[in-house]
Design a protein around this motif. Structure first.
Motif, PDB file in Angstrom:
ATOM      1  N   SER A  36      13.389  71.944  77.447  1.00 59.22           N
ATOM      2  CA  SER A  36      12.737  70.744  76.914  1.00 59.22           C
ATOM      3  C   SER A  36      11.352  70.580  77.531  1.00 59.22           C
ATOM      4  O   SER A  36      11.146  70.857  78.710  1.00 59.22           O
TER       5      SER A  36
ATOM      6  N   CYS B  85       9.928  67.552  77.223  1.00 57.24           N
ATOM      7  CA  CYS B  85       9.842  66.098  77.384  1.00 57.24           C
ATOM      8  C   CYS B  85      10.723  65.597  78.520  1.00 57.24           C
ATOM      9  O   CYS B  85      11.021  64.388  78.592  1.00 57.24           O
TER      10      CYS B  85
ATOM     11  N   THR C 282      12.491  75.175  64.110  1.00 57.84           N
ATOM     12  CA  THR C 282      12.555  73.993  64.971  1.00 57.84           C
ATOM     13  C   THR C 282      11.377  73.953  65.933  1.00 57.84           C
ATOM     14  O   THR C 282      10.808  72.883  66.195  1.00 57.84           O
TER      15      THR C 282
ATOM     16  N   ARG D  72       8.668  70.940  66.216  1.00 58.74           N
ATOM     17  CA  ARG D  72       8.352  70.259  67.474  1.00 58.74           C
ATOM     18  C   ARG D  72       6.870  70.361  67.793  1.00 58.74           C
ATOM     19  O   ARG D  72       6.253  69.400  68.285  1.00 58.74           O
ATOM     20  N   SER D  73       6.274  71.506  67.513  1.00 56.71           N
ATOM     21  CA  SER D  73       4.844  71.683  67.755  1.00 56.71           C
ATOM     22  C   SER D  73       4.017  70.716  66.917  1.00 56.71           C
ATOM     23  O   SER D  73       3.039  70.141  67.393  1.00 56.71           O
TER      24      SER D  73
ATOM     25  N   ASN E 123       4.374  67.169  68.405  1.00 53.45           N
ATOM     26  CA  ASN E 123       3.644  67.039  69.664  1.00 53.45           C
ATOM     27  C   ASN E 123       2.140  66.973  69.423  1.00 53.45           C
ATOM     28  O   ASN E 123       1.419  66.194  70.067  1.00 53.45           O
TER      29      ASN E 123
ATOM     30  N   LEU F  27      15.536  71.593  71.893  1.00 58.13           N
ATOM     31  CA  LEU F  27      14.447  71.357  70.946  1.00 58.13           C
ATOM     32  C   LEU F  27      14.703  70.102  70.126  1.00 58.13           C
ATOM     33  O   LEU F  27      13.782  69.311  69.863  1.00 58.13           O
TER      34      LEU F  27
ATOM     35  N   ASP G  38      13.953  67.036  72.166  1.00 57.54           N
ATOM     36  CA  ASP G  38      12.506  66.777  72.206  1.00 57.54           C
ATOM     37  C   ASP G  38      12.033  66.120  70.917  1.00 57.54           C
ATOM     38  O   ASP G  38      11.214  65.185  70.938  1.00 57.54           O
ATOM     39  N   ILE G  39      12.534  66.611  69.786  1.00 58.38           N
ATOM     40  CA  ILE G  39      12.125  66.051  68.497  1.00 58.38           C
ATOM     41  C   ILE G  39      12.520  64.584  68.399  1.00 58.38           C
ATOM     42  O   ILE G  39      11.736  63.729  67.956  1.00 58.38           O
TER      43      ILE G  39
ATOM     44  N   SER H 184       9.794  61.617  68.284  1.00 60.05           N
ATOM     45  CA  SER H 184       9.805  60.805  67.059  1.00 60.05           C
ATOM     46  C   SER H 184       9.857  59.320  67.378  1.00 60.05           C
ATOM     47  O   SER H 184       9.281  58.494  66.652  1.00 60.05           O
TER      48      SER H 184
END
Length: 455
Positions: A117, A119, A372, A376-377, A380, A415, A418-419, A423
């Motif tokens: 992660s 985050c 995924t 996530r990129s 971010n 992942l 983190d999403i 969000s």
């Protein structure tokens, strides 16, 4: 019989193993939900001074509690305090390749496939034998069964495709069980009687040869006449058949002629069944039937079963429709993401957060992980740009459904965490699936990124 149908068994549950799987579910509940009434009672009684994972069972503990505390093998003394963070670069979530090569060189590829992660998502315990990471009695029973099989003495490998040869055939359940018995040589034929020293003749009542399962179903002169008359798409010669398996694997692939109205494997299975039934009529009731009568009965039964299956109500399937977007909000930023994955090199090209941006990534286990990472990129990047309302479009329907449902998937657990965390920092964010044709630009960019990295 306790083996799965795929392994040649009947799928009955082993009671002892299933009991262990249910007891393990109690352990999982204590670890994941320690505030529930059951967990509080057990922890209050047995874990007053030590943690559940380190407590030792006392002599007065109940059988159920002792089963919760089975010991695990100790780690090497020099690495007993090693943490995952020790394998990462300082002040980073990137893996330290040099440390991995020194400490765990044989597991390097597996470690690099784990995407930590970014985050600082909290650590959690997951069950590795299910895709969601949540323990279930079914997955625990399966895992224990796999362990038991490896510990048992090796048995001769038959290489029979049990699903294709038996359980996936379009025929009645009684015929499937009969075929399963025949492939195991578990029918009471003359040869089996001789092996068990049962005082019965071991000879075929029709041709006086040694009666085996393959003989009754294929090589007997009576069976050969039936197979010669059978309305199959091409002629089946049972003479070279040595084992029941050889005959079954050949017959299930031969389609029936059109007038019979049955699919491949259905008629041949019915013929095998009636060959056995009429053999028993001859042995026990002294009633003999002609090959034509045997074939007529088998064809009629196969057709009747097929017609009855066609008349069963089928669940209505609604065509998947892609919901049309309402009028796009001019204040909402729209991003397209995509990924191109190479299964041989396990590398991927990522497209996002804009359709002109691309980046490569390595050590990816599946296209889902690549998609995924691209998602996530994009999130971010949008967060660092100060975007408050966002619409992300992707052609990975599995991923979009998973994210919209706040689901879990073990392979991409960190992942997804983190999403979900990123969000929550937006005023409004939406994820939408689009067809590949509508995502052609991101698709092109991701493939170019992969190509440039490989060359």
């Amino acid at each position: 019989m306790a083996k799965s149908k795929k392994q040649g068994g009947l799928g009955f549950k082993d009671i002892s193993t299933f009991n262990d799987a249910l007891l393990a579910k109690l352990s999982w509940r204590i670890l994941k939900n320690p505030s529930c009434l059951l967990a509080r009672c057990l922890i209050g009684k047995y874990c007053k001074e030590e943690d559940f994972l380190s407590i030792q069972a006392s002599k007065s503990s109940s059988y159920g509690w002792k089963e919760q505390l089975r010991p695990y093998g100790p780690a090497p003394k020099t690495l007993k305090d090693l943490k995952v963070s020790d394998l990462m670069l300082a002040n980073s979530t990137d893996w330290d390749h040099k440390k991995i090569d020194t400490i765990l060189p044989f597991h390097k590829q597996v470690i690099l496939q784990i995407k930590p992660s970014i985050c600082n998502a909290p650590d959690e315990m997951v069950w590795l034998k299910s895709a969601s990471g949540v323990y279930t009695a079914k997955s625990g029973y399966k895992a224990q069964g796999e362990t038991t099989i490896t510990e048992e003495a090796p048995v001769p490998e038959t290489n029979i495709d049990w699903l294709a040869n038996v359980w996936k055939l379009k025929t009645s359940e009684k015929v499937k069980v009969f075929l399963w018995n025949s492939l195991h040589d578990a029918l009471p034929v003359g040869k089996q009687s001789a092996i068990r020293n049962i005082p019965l003749t071991s000879r075929c009542p029709r041709c006086n040869e040694v009666e085996s399962v393959a003989h009754v179903l294929f090589t007997c002169s009576y069976a050969k006449k039936v197979w010669t008359l059978a309305p199959l798409a091409w002629r089946f010669d049972p003479s070279p058949v040595i084992t029941t398996r050889n005959g079954q694997e050949t017959l299930r692939l031969i389609p029936s002629l059109h007038p019979t109205g049955v699919g491949p494997g259905t008629l041949s299975a019915s013929i095998c069944w009636d060959l056995w039934i009429f053999r028993n009529h001859l042995v026990f009731q002294k009633r003999d039937f002609t090959p034509e009568e045997t074939l007529l009965k088998a064809t009629r039964e196969a057709r009747e079963w097929t017609i009855s299956q066609d008349q069963l109500p089928k669940p209505q399937s609604h065509a998947n429709r892609i919901a049309q977007d309402p009028t796009l909000d001019p204040n909402r930023t729209c991003m397209y993401t995509d990924a191109a994955w190479n299964p041989e090199s396990r590398c991927a090209g990522l497209a996002g957060p804009s359709s002109s941006h691309s980046a490569p990534d390595t050590s990816l286990t599946s296209p889902l992980m690549a998609e995924t990472l691209a998602l996530r990129s994009a999130l971010n990047s949008a967060l660092h740009r100060g975007i408050n309302t966002l619409l992300i479009r992707s052609d990975s329907q599995n991923l979009i459904n998973l994210v919209n449902a706040k689901g879990r998937h073990l392979e991409i657990a960190s992942l997804l965490n983190d999403i979900y965390l990123i969000s929550s920092l937006f005023a409004d964010v939406k994820f939408k699936f689009i067809p590949r044709l509508d995502n052609s630009r991101a698709d092109y960019v991701s493939k170019q990124a992969l190509l440039m990295y490989q060359t």
